[in-house]
Design a protein around this motif. Sequence first.
Motif, PDB file in Angstrom:
ATOM      1  N   ARG A  56       6.627 -12.544  54.288  1.00  0.00           N
ATOM      2  CA  ARG A  56       5.062 -12.515  55.003  1.00  0.00           C
ATOM      3  C   ARG A  56       4.621 -13.368  54.668  1.00  0.00           C
ATOM      4  O   ARG A  56       4.113 -12.832  55.741  1.00  0.00           O
ATOM      5  CB  ARG A  56       4.634 -11.214  53.757  1.00  0.00           C
ATOM      6  CG  ARG A  56       5.098  -9.957  53.784  1.00  0.00           C
ATOM      7  CD  ARG A  56       4.133  -8.893  52.449  1.00  0.00           C
ATOM      8  NE  ARG A  56       4.051  -8.952  51.235  1.00  0.00           N
ATOM      9  CZ  ARG A  56       5.099  -9.070  49.796  1.00  0.00           C
ATOM     10  NH1 ARG A  56       5.843  -8.739  50.283  1.00  0.00           N
ATOM     11  NH2 ARG A  56       4.973  -9.823  49.312  1.00  0.00           N
ATOM     12  N   LEU A  57       4.298 -14.422  54.029  1.00  0.00           N
ATOM     13  CA  LEU A  57       3.222 -15.031  54.664  1.00  0.00           C
ATOM     14  C   LEU A  57       3.938 -16.227  55.643  1.00  0.00           C
ATOM     15  O   LEU A  57       3.505 -16.439  57.185  1.00  0.00           O
ATOM     16  CB  LEU A  57       2.886 -16.756  53.607  1.00  0.00           C
ATOM     17  CG  LEU A  57       2.831 -16.398  52.580  1.00  0.00           C
ATOM     18  CD1 LEU A  57       2.947 -17.043  51.559  1.00  0.00           C
ATOM     19  CD2 LEU A  57       1.575 -16.646  53.118  1.00  0.00           C
ATOM     20  N   GLN A  58       5.641 -16.095  56.236  1.00  0.00           N
ATOM     21  CA  GLN A  58       5.973 -16.279  57.660  1.00  0.00           C
ATOM     22  C   GLN A  58       5.358 -15.253  58.767  1.00  0.00           C
ATOM     23  O   GLN A  58       5.179 -16.282  59.397  1.00  0.00           O
ATOM     24  CB  GLN A  58       7.730 -16.350  57.779  1.00  0.00           C
ATOM     25  CG  GLN A  58       8.005 -17.752  57.719  1.00  0.00           C
ATOM     26  CD  GLN A  58       9.779 -17.971  57.930  1.00  0.00           C
ATOM     27  OE1 GLN A  58      10.282 -17.350  56.875  1.00  0.00           O
ATOM     28  NE2 GLN A  58      10.502 -18.819  58.762  1.00  0.00           N
ATOM     29  N   ALA A  60       3.344 -13.753  58.944  1.00  0.00           N
ATOM     30  CA  ALA A  60       1.633 -13.776  59.092  1.00  0.00           C
ATOM     31  C   ALA A  60       1.186 -15.400  59.596  1.00  0.00           C
ATOM     32  O   ALA A  60       0.340 -15.508  60.032  1.00  0.00           O
ATOM     33  CB  ALA A  60       0.574 -13.393  57.702  1.00  0.00           C
ATOM     34  N   GLU A  61       2.614 -15.973  59.893  1.00  0.00           N
ATOM     35  CA  GLU A  61       2.318 -17.704  60.646  1.00  0.00           C
ATOM     36  C   GLU A  61       1.018 -17.918  59.367  1.00  0.00           C
ATOM     37  O   GLU A  61       0.784 -18.807  60.111  1.00  0.00           O
ATOM     38  CB  GLU A  61       2.244 -17.194  62.644  1.00  0.00           C
ATOM     39  CG  GLU A  61       2.656 -16.307  62.995  1.00  0.00           C
ATOM     40  CD  GLU A  61       2.462 -17.336  64.437  1.00  0.00           C
ATOM     41  OE1 GLU A  61       1.514 -17.387  64.566  1.00  0.00           O
ATOM     42  OE2 GLU A  61       3.182 -16.024  65.168  1.00  0.00           O
ATOM     43  N   ALA A  62       0.917 -17.634  58.117  1.00  0.00           N
ATOM     44  CA  ALA A  62       0.834 -18.096  57.656  1.00  0.00           C
ATOM     45  C   ALA A  62       0.848 -20.087  56.483  1.00  0.00           C
ATOM     46  O   ALA A  62       0.751 -20.297  55.730  1.00  0.00           O
ATOM     47  CB  ALA A  62       0.506 -17.710  56.834  1.00  0.00           C
ATOM     48  N   LEU A  63       2.614 -19.618  56.885  1.00  0.00           N
ATOM     49  CA  LEU A  63       2.863 -21.611  57.291  1.00  0.00           C
ATOM     50  C   LEU A  63       2.481 -22.461  57.637  1.00  0.00           C
ATOM     51  O   LEU A  63       2.379 -22.625  58.888  1.00  0.00           O
ATOM     52  CB  LEU A  63       4.700 -21.697  57.369  1.00  0.00           C
ATOM     53  CG  LEU A  63       4.648 -20.622  55.782  1.00  0.00           C
ATOM     54  CD1 LEU A  63       6.535 -20.478  55.867  1.00  0.00           C
ATOM     55  CD2 LEU A  63       4.703 -20.368  54.483  1.00  0.00           C
ATOM     56  N   TYR A  64       2.174 -23.576  56.868  1.00  0.00           N
ATOM     57  CA  TYR A  64       1.843 -24.789  58.499  1.00  0.00           C
ATOM     58  C   TYR A  64       2.565 -26.472  58.238  1.00  0.00           C
ATOM     59  O   TYR A  64       2.685 -26.279  56.830  1.00  0.00           O
ATOM     60  CB  TYR A  64       0.092 -25.146  57.955  1.00  0.00           C
ATOM     61  CG  TYR A  64       0.071 -25.290  56.452  1.00  0.00           C
ATOM     62  CD1 TYR A  64      -0.253 -25.788  56.155  1.00  0.00           C
ATOM     63  CD2 TYR A  64      -0.284 -23.597  56.136  1.00  0.00           C
ATOM     64  CE1 TYR A  64      -0.942 -25.903  54.478  1.00  0.00           C
ATOM     65  CE2 TYR A  64      -1.356 -23.695  55.025  1.00  0.00           C
ATOM     66  CZ  TYR A  64      -1.146 -25.060  53.802  1.00  0.00           C
ATOM     67  OH  TYR A  64      -2.043 -24.796  52.849  1.00  0.00           O
ATOM     68  N   ARG A  84       7.427 -26.745  56.242  1.00  0.00           N
ATOM     69  CA  ARG A  84       6.033 -25.744  55.990  1.00  0.00           C
ATOM     70  C   ARG A  84       6.055 -25.218  55.020  1.00  0.00           C
ATOM     71  O   ARG A  84       7.011 -24.755  54.028  1.00  0.00           O
ATOM     72  CB  ARG A  84       6.620 -24.540  57.434  1.00  0.00           C
ATOM     73  CG  ARG A  84       6.595 -25.193  58.986  1.00  0.00           C
ATOM     74  CD  ARG A  84       7.066 -24.278  59.654  1.00  0.00           C
ATOM     75  NE  ARG A  84       6.967 -25.011  61.271  1.00  0.00           N
ATOM     76  CZ  ARG A  84       8.144 -25.355  61.690  1.00  0.00           C
ATOM     77  NH1 ARG A  84       8.964 -25.966  61.251  1.00  0.00           N
ATOM     78  NH2 ARG A  84       7.248 -26.284  62.957  1.00  0.00           N
ATOM     79  N   HIS A  86       2.998 -23.378  52.177  1.00  0.00           N
ATOM     80  CA  HIS A  86       1.666 -23.089  51.792  1.00  0.00           C
ATOM     81  C   HIS A  86       1.390 -22.406  50.486  1.00  0.00           C
ATOM     82  O   HIS A  86       2.244 -22.584  49.250  1.00  0.00           O
ATOM     83  CB  HIS A  86       2.094 -21.507  52.238  1.00  0.00           C
ATOM     84  CG  HIS A  86       0.847 -19.861  51.941  1.00  0.00           C
ATOM     85  ND1 HIS A  86       0.402 -20.065  52.744  1.00  0.00           N
ATOM     86  CD2 HIS A  86       0.014 -19.328  50.998  1.00  0.00           C
ATOM     87  CE1 HIS A  86      -0.709 -19.280  52.518  1.00  0.00           C
ATOM     88  NE2 HIS A  86      -0.652 -19.062  51.066  1.00  0.00           N
ATOM     89  N   ASP A  92      -2.400 -13.265  44.997  1.00  0.00           N
ATOM     90  CA  ASP A  92      -0.758 -12.273  45.353  1.00  0.00           C
ATOM     91  C   ASP A  92      -0.646 -12.191  43.514  1.00  0.00           C
ATOM     92  O   ASP A  92      -0.003 -13.260  42.869  1.00  0.00           O
ATOM     93  CB  ASP A  92      -0.150 -13.565  46.131  1.00  0.00           C
ATOM     94  CG  ASP A  92       1.367 -12.537  45.995  1.00  0.00           C
ATOM     95  OD1 ASP A  92       1.294 -12.081  47.703  1.00  0.00           O
ATOM     96  OD2 ASP A  92       2.305 -12.841  45.513  1.00  0.00           O
ATOM     97  N   HIS A 123       3.648 -24.994  45.767  1.00  0.00           N
ATOM     98  CA  HIS A 123       2.494 -24.664  47.003  1.00  0.00           C
ATOM     99  C   HIS A 123       5.206 -23.875  47.852  1.00  0.00           C
ATOM    100  O   HIS A 123       6.205 -24.719  47.201  1.00  0.00           O
ATOM    101  CB  HIS A 123       3.029 -25.528  48.096  1.00  0.00           C
ATOM    102  CG  HIS A 123       3.609 -26.817  48.671  1.00  0.00           C
ATOM    103  ND1 HIS A 123       4.927 -26.920  48.845  1.00  0.00           N
ATOM    104  CD2 HIS A 123       3.719 -28.366  48.919  1.00  0.00           C
ATOM    105  CE1 HIS A 123       5.617 -28.036  49.581  1.00  0.00           C
ATOM    106  NE2 HIS A 123       4.724 -28.706  48.739  1.00  0.00           N
TER     107      HIS A 123
END
Length: 227
Positions: A56-58, A60-64, A84, A86, A92, A123
């Motif tokens: 889900r994070l992926q 939502a482009e929430a990995l950096y 990458r 988070h 959560d 992370h």
Amino acid sequence: MPASSLRPTGAPELSLLERSESLDEAAAALRERGWWSGDDALDPLLVQALLGSLARLQSAEALYRAGIGRENEFRVEKTIRGDRIHWLSRNDPVQARFLDQMEALRQRLNRALFLGLFEFEAHFAHYPPHAFYRRHVDSFRGAANRVLSIVAYLNSDWRPGDGGELVLYAETGEEVLARIEPNGGRLAIFLSEEIPHEVLPARRDRYSIAGWYRLNASIQGQIDPPR
Ligand code: OGA
Ligand code: MN
């Protein structure tokens, strides 16, 4: 009655904590050689849930892109690491459950090893195909921050030949202590200051959680910088 039938459904426990002989073995290995890895340390239901959370994070482009160094020394260096990430948060429920289990593990390891582990940070990490993390240590001697590194693996069907092994080295030199394939449910634990390690490139997407037990951040009057 097995302990597992006592727990409410939907609340998987850290399997490692339910098998005291595995925990004793882990503590002894950490004491004697500085590293341990064990299979089925995490409940498969929790592994699935964590992978879902990461997916889900992926989307939502929430990995950096992960970097190296701290604060003003921070920089992204693709030639050193290509994952990458988070950072996990208690907001959560799935991540909170994992953090609860790491807290239980922290207490058990402190009782067995007297390491004075104080807090935990972790992370998610996604290594796309061919990404790697060159040989490094997670903490520098005397910096009084990271004491124990843990890696929890989330890929359920890793096969020999897929690559992506975690390679642990002796503190000095090239001697390989272990090559650990990133099989789902497996947990690797090692001393952050003493064990250089690297992540080899994989053919496939590689999913994991990397975490660190730290000492009290202000130990000996030294304020530990943020991650
Ligand atoms: C790290 C690390 C190992 C792994 O994130 O610092 O060394 O197997 N990870 O993912
Ligand atoms: Mn590392």
